[in-house]
Design an enzyme around this catalytic site. Structure first.
Site, mmCIF file in Angstrom:
data_model
loop_
_atom_site.group_PDB
_atom_site.id
_atom_site.type_symbol
_atom_site.label_atom_id
_atom_site.label_comp_id
_atom_site.label_asym_id
_atom_site.label_seq_id
_atom_site.Cartn_x
_atom_site.Cartn_y
_atom_site.Cartn_z
ATOM 1 N N ARG A 100 0.656 -1.236 0.133
ATOM 2 C CA ARG A 100 0.014 -0.032 0.171
ATOM 3 C C ARG A 100 0.933 1.253 -0.165
ATOM 4 O O ARG A 100 1.734 1.527 1.071
ATOM 5 C CB ARG A 100 -0.757 -0.053 1.156
ATOM 6 C CG ARG A 100 -1.831 1.173 1.574
ATOM 7 C CD ARG A 100 -2.380 0.977 2.698
ATOM 8 N NE ARG A 100 -3.583 2.047 3.013
ATOM 9 C CZ ARG A 100 -4.890 2.110 2.746
ATOM 10 N NH1 ARG A 100 -5.296 0.866 2.389
ATOM 11 N NH2 ARG A 100 -5.613 3.031 3.068
ATOM 12 N N HIS A 127 -7.263 1.177 -6.592
ATOM 13 C CA HIS A 127 -7.742 0.390 -5.245
ATOM 14 C C HIS A 127 -8.464 -1.074 -5.555
ATOM 15 O O HIS A 127 -9.559 -1.043 -5.194
ATOM 16 C CB HIS A 127 -8.487 1.395 -4.349
ATOM 17 C CG HIS A 127 -8.468 0.767 -2.787
ATOM 18 N ND1 HIS A 127 -7.688 -0.156 -2.572
ATOM 19 C CD2 HIS A 127 -9.085 1.396 -1.975
ATOM 20 C CE1 HIS A 127 -7.977 -0.365 -1.221
ATOM 21 N NE2 HIS A 127 -8.643 0.602 -0.607
ATOM 22 N N GLN A 130 -10.249 -3.470 -2.728
ATOM 23 C CA GLN A 130 -11.385 -2.774 -2.485
ATOM 24 C C GLN A 130 -12.635 -3.122 -3.339
ATOM 25 O O GLN A 130 -13.684 -3.487 -2.839
ATOM 26 C CB GLN A 130 -11.396 -1.324 -2.212
ATOM 27 C CG GLN A 130 -12.868 -0.450 -1.825
ATOM 28 C CD GLN A 130 -13.031 -0.938 -0.314
ATOM 29 O OE1 GLN A 130 -12.466 -0.691 0.464
ATOM 30 N NE2 GLN A 130 -14.392 -1.508 -0.120
ATOM 31 N N ASP A 222 -16.921 8.399 -1.681
ATOM 32 C CA ASP A 222 -15.269 8.467 -0.787
ATOM 33 C C ASP A 222 -15.189 9.696 -0.254
ATOM 34 O O ASP A 222 -15.820 10.600 -0.677
ATOM 35 C CB ASP A 222 -14.327 7.747 -1.576
ATOM 36 C CG ASP A 222 -12.955 7.595 -0.857
ATOM 37 O OD1 ASP A 222 -13.011 7.369 0.308
ATOM 38 O OD2 ASP A 222 -11.912 7.467 -1.729
ATOM 39 N N CYS A 261 -16.372 3.059 1.195
ATOM 40 C CA CYS A 261 -15.139 2.320 1.328
ATOM 41 C C CYS A 261 -14.510 2.662 2.976
ATOM 42 O O CYS A 261 -13.713 1.880 3.449
ATOM 43 C CB CYS A 261 -14.080 2.572 0.328
ATOM 44 S SG CYS A 261 -13.317 4.079 0.371
ATOM 45 N N ARG A 289 -13.703 -7.107 2.806
ATOM 46 C CA ARG A 289 -12.254 -7.106 2.376
ATOM 47 C C ARG A 289 -11.598 -8.451 2.695
ATOM 48 O O ARG A 289 -10.669 -8.999 1.846
ATOM 49 C CB ARG A 289 -11.619 -5.809 3.205
ATOM 50 C CG ARG A 289 -12.045 -4.645 2.770
ATOM 51 C CD ARG A 289 -11.783 -4.144 1.241
ATOM 52 N NE ARG A 289 -10.186 -4.227 1.203
ATOM 53 C CZ ARG A 289 -9.367 -3.356 1.487
ATOM 54 N NH1 ARG A 289 -9.919 -2.104 1.970
ATOM 55 N NH2 ARG A 289 -8.064 -3.520 1.294
#
Length: 302
Positions: A100, A127, A130, A222, A261, A289
């Site tokens: 990440r 991403h 996700q 988001d 998310c 996840r």
């Protein structure tokens, strides 16, 4: 031959559907897959994390492996070591890497020089992990991930980019509404449109949230200010009118769900009322996840 997961399009449509179905199975039988037994997986985190770190650590453990959490500041990368060299060294110790970080090119370089699977756990561009969890959540709610419309409202960030590519790949419609100047990456739009030629997905970019959510089955948002950009307070001024609230929901499909998310800045990209109305969906999404990433790792490491 080793496989990486840097972009959702590194998988085929059929593989994504298989991952969703297998993730649902693993949700009921968390220790049933021991693909990572006797394997050590490095988790490199250049950015703070809650869900991503926990889900990967627990997932690797449940699959019989050893998760090794590595912060950027704890490695020689913090002192300027080339990630290519880091990758070649880690290849001597580890069986896989989850990373990440900020730059997507950094992940691509690592994958080039690390000779085992590399998983993109978030970059400024994409991403993809996700989105796998999001697709699992949508499947659990609607029984399908095709023939639906996803509306993304907010900043044209890594999630907006990934939704566009996923829609083009799988064949569902995606509409992204952003303020002017905050559109998704042209590279992501180009890839999505090319993929959509094969699947028939409709890809739409707009500056009107009402237009985007019209007849949408899923409304997604988001934070307006992404991690590492918190000083850009003036950016929020451009997003007035892009809050997911009860008024905006009236334009969506009758049975539409709202997804986020996390973390959420309630009162900005989503109202407190709407967040609580769809809290069960949002926290299922967070839980998934774990399951979706386990299903992904089972595919990559077999």
């Amino acid at each position: 031959m080793k496989r990486d997961f840097l972009n959702v399009s590194d998988l085929t449509k059929d593989e994504i559907l298989e991952i969703i179905e297998y993730a649902i199975k693993l949700k009921k039988e968390p220790f049933s897959d021991q693909t990572l037994k006797n394997k050590s997986i490095g988790l490199i985190f250049m950015k703070p994390s809650t869900r991503t770190r926990l889900s990967f650590e627990v997932g690797v453990y449940q699959m019989g492996g050893q998760p090794i959490y590595i912060t950027g500041s704890s490695t020689q990368m913090s002192r300027g070591e080339d990630i290519k060299d880091t990758g070649r060294v880690m290849a001597r110790y580890l069986d896989g890497i989850v990373i990440r970080t900020y730059s997507h090119k950094e992940v691509e370089d690592l994958a080039q020089y690390f000779d085992k699977p590399v998983i993109n756990a978030l970059t400024d561009y994409l991403h993809p992990c996700q989105i796998l969890a999001d697709l699992q959540t949508i499947y659990e709610r609607f029984g399908k991930v095709e023939d639906i419309k996803v509306a993304f409202v907010g900043d044209g960030n890594n999630l907006a980019n990934t939704w566009l590519i996923a829609g083009g790949l799988i064949g569902f419609n995606v509409s992204v509404a952003t303020p002017e100047g905050y559109e998704p990456s042209g590279k992501a739009v180009y890839e999505a449109l090319n993929l959509a030629k094969e699947t028939g997905a409709e890809i739409q970019l707009t500056h009107d949230p009402v237009e985007a959510v019209k007849d949408a089955d899923v409304i997604y948002t988001d934070v307006w200010v992404s991690m590492g950009q918190e000083e850009e307070k003036e950016k929020k001024e451009a997003f007035k009118g892009f809050t997911i609230d009860k008024q905006l929901l009236k334009h969506a499909s009758k049975n539409a769900i709202v997804m986020h998310c996390l973390p959420a800045h309630k009162g900005e990209e989503i109202s407190e009322e709407v967040f609580e109305q769809f809290a069960d969906v949002i926290f299922d999404e967070a839980e998934n996840r774990l399951h979706a990433q386990k299903a992904l790792m089972s595919l990559l490491f077999k």
